[in-house]
Design an enzyme around this catalytic site. Structure first.
Site, PDB file in Angstrom:
ATOM      1  N   ALA A 178       0.856  -1.175   0.000  1.00  0.00           N
ATOM      2  CA  ALA A 178       0.000   0.000   0.000  1.00  0.00           C
ATOM      3  C   ALA A 178       0.901   1.238   0.000  1.00  0.00           C
ATOM      4  CB  ALA A 178      -0.918  -0.010   1.220  1.00  0.00           C
ATOM      5  N   GLY A 230       0.312  -4.873   0.884  1.00  0.00           N
ATOM      6  CA  GLY A 230      -0.906  -4.836   0.082  1.00  0.00           C
ATOM      7  C   GLY A 230      -0.771  -5.560  -1.239  1.00  0.00           C
ATOM      8  N   GLU A 237      -1.325  -9.116  -0.468  1.00  0.00           N
ATOM      9  CA  GLU A 237      -2.755  -9.286  -0.208  1.00  0.00           C
ATOM     10  C   GLU A 237      -3.551  -9.310  -1.516  1.00  0.00           C
ATOM     11  OE1 GLU A 237      -3.443  -7.221   4.090  1.00  0.00           O
ATOM     12  OE2 GLU A 237      -2.442  -5.991   2.570  1.00  0.00           O
ATOM     13  N   GLU A 292       4.143  -5.545   7.433  1.00  0.00           N
ATOM     14  CA  GLU A 292       3.470  -4.408   8.073  1.00  0.00           C
ATOM     15  C   GLU A 292       3.932  -4.151   9.500  1.00  0.00           C
ATOM     16  OE1 GLU A 292       0.555  -5.788   4.856  1.00  0.00           O
ATOM     17  OE2 GLU A 292       1.962  -6.727   6.258  1.00  0.00           O
TER      18      GLU A 292
END
Length: 264
Positions: free
Chosen positions: A70, A115, A118, A138
């Site tokens: 992200a 991300g 993911e 993370e």
């Protein structure tokens, strides 16, 4: 909606029924900001609306990253409510991909972190270049995953290995990802798209409704006991006999010809 409206993505039809979404932020290592996430969800819906769409591939532009995570620049100054809202946007996009009527294959080139990992795990399966690097780092940034990584990773690699990766934040190369079941195949980067299209074409030749049923049955297999799963399988097996594709598939088999499925 016009394909040109997806400013953060490239969308192409590789061959009839096989579509490719390419994340297009190579200078940012294809990091997932809010705009990318929203466009990605819309692009999946747009491709699903194409009558001949059969399989979707997702990859990242450039040779360095599928998606490095992200977008930290966009996230770093968010307050708690804003961060939750951003997480919910990401979650909605991942659910949109996971619940697509189409089989979705991730083609992972380079970094596939946070991300990005993911996103890859929201796809039905993952093909990886041998330069791929996976991870959920993370915790090294002071947060847990926000787009479903804590839930999908255990389903891919088991709770013990998932805990190791999530708690340490360590990264694994493609060969280790293959060993633990995070990806399905590993190949040289220059072969990744070709192999993805080849596999997508093999899927696209099959009966679309049957493929969709198989996708759904695999998804629910980890969330219920085997008796309920088998009951659902029997229901979908029976319903398939009300389709034109079942008549075409079995008729073609007995007549020794190639079936031509329509998804009806």
């Amino acid at each position: 909606m016009n394909v040109a409206a997806f400013t953060q993505l490239f969308i192409t039809e590789q061959q009839p029924g096989v579509w490719l979404i390419t994340l297009n932020r190579p200078k940012a290592l294809n990091a997932l900001n809010q705009q990318v996430l929203e466009q990605l969800a819309s692009a999946v819906a747009w491709i699903e609306s194409q009558p001949d769409a059969r399989v979707l591939l997702i990859t990242g532009s450039g040779d360095k990253a599928f998606a490095a995570g992200a977008d930290i620049v966009e996230m770093k100054d968010l307050n708690a409510q804003q961060a939750r809202d951003f997480s919910q946007i990401g979650m909605a996009t991942m659910h949109r991909i996971e619940n697509s009527r189409l089989p979705v294959i991730a083609l992972v080139n380079g970094f596939c972190l946070g991300g990005g990992c993911e996103l890859a795990m929201a796809c039905d399966f993952i093909l990886a270049a041998d330069n791929a690097v996976f991870g959920q780092p993370e915790v090294t940034l002071g947060v847990p995953p926000g787009f479903g990584g804590s839930q999908r990773l255990p389903r891919r690699v088991g709770p013990g290995m998932a805990a190791q990766l999530l708690l340490t934040g360590e990264k694994v190369k493609a060969d280790e990802a293959l060993r633990i079941g995070l990806c399905n195949q590993v190949m040289p980067p220059e072969q990744l798209l070709e192999r993805g299209v080849e596999m997508a074409a093999a899927i696209a030749k099959n009966a679309p409704l049957a493929v969709s049923h198989c996708k759904r049955l695999v998804q629910v297999s980890g969330d219920q006991n085997i008796e309920n799963g088998c009951r659902m399988e029997s229901d979908l097996f029976g319903l398939s006999f009300a389709t034109e594709d079942q008549k075409e598939g079995m008729g073609a088999f007995t007549e020794r010809r190639t079936a031509e499925f329509t998804g009806q």
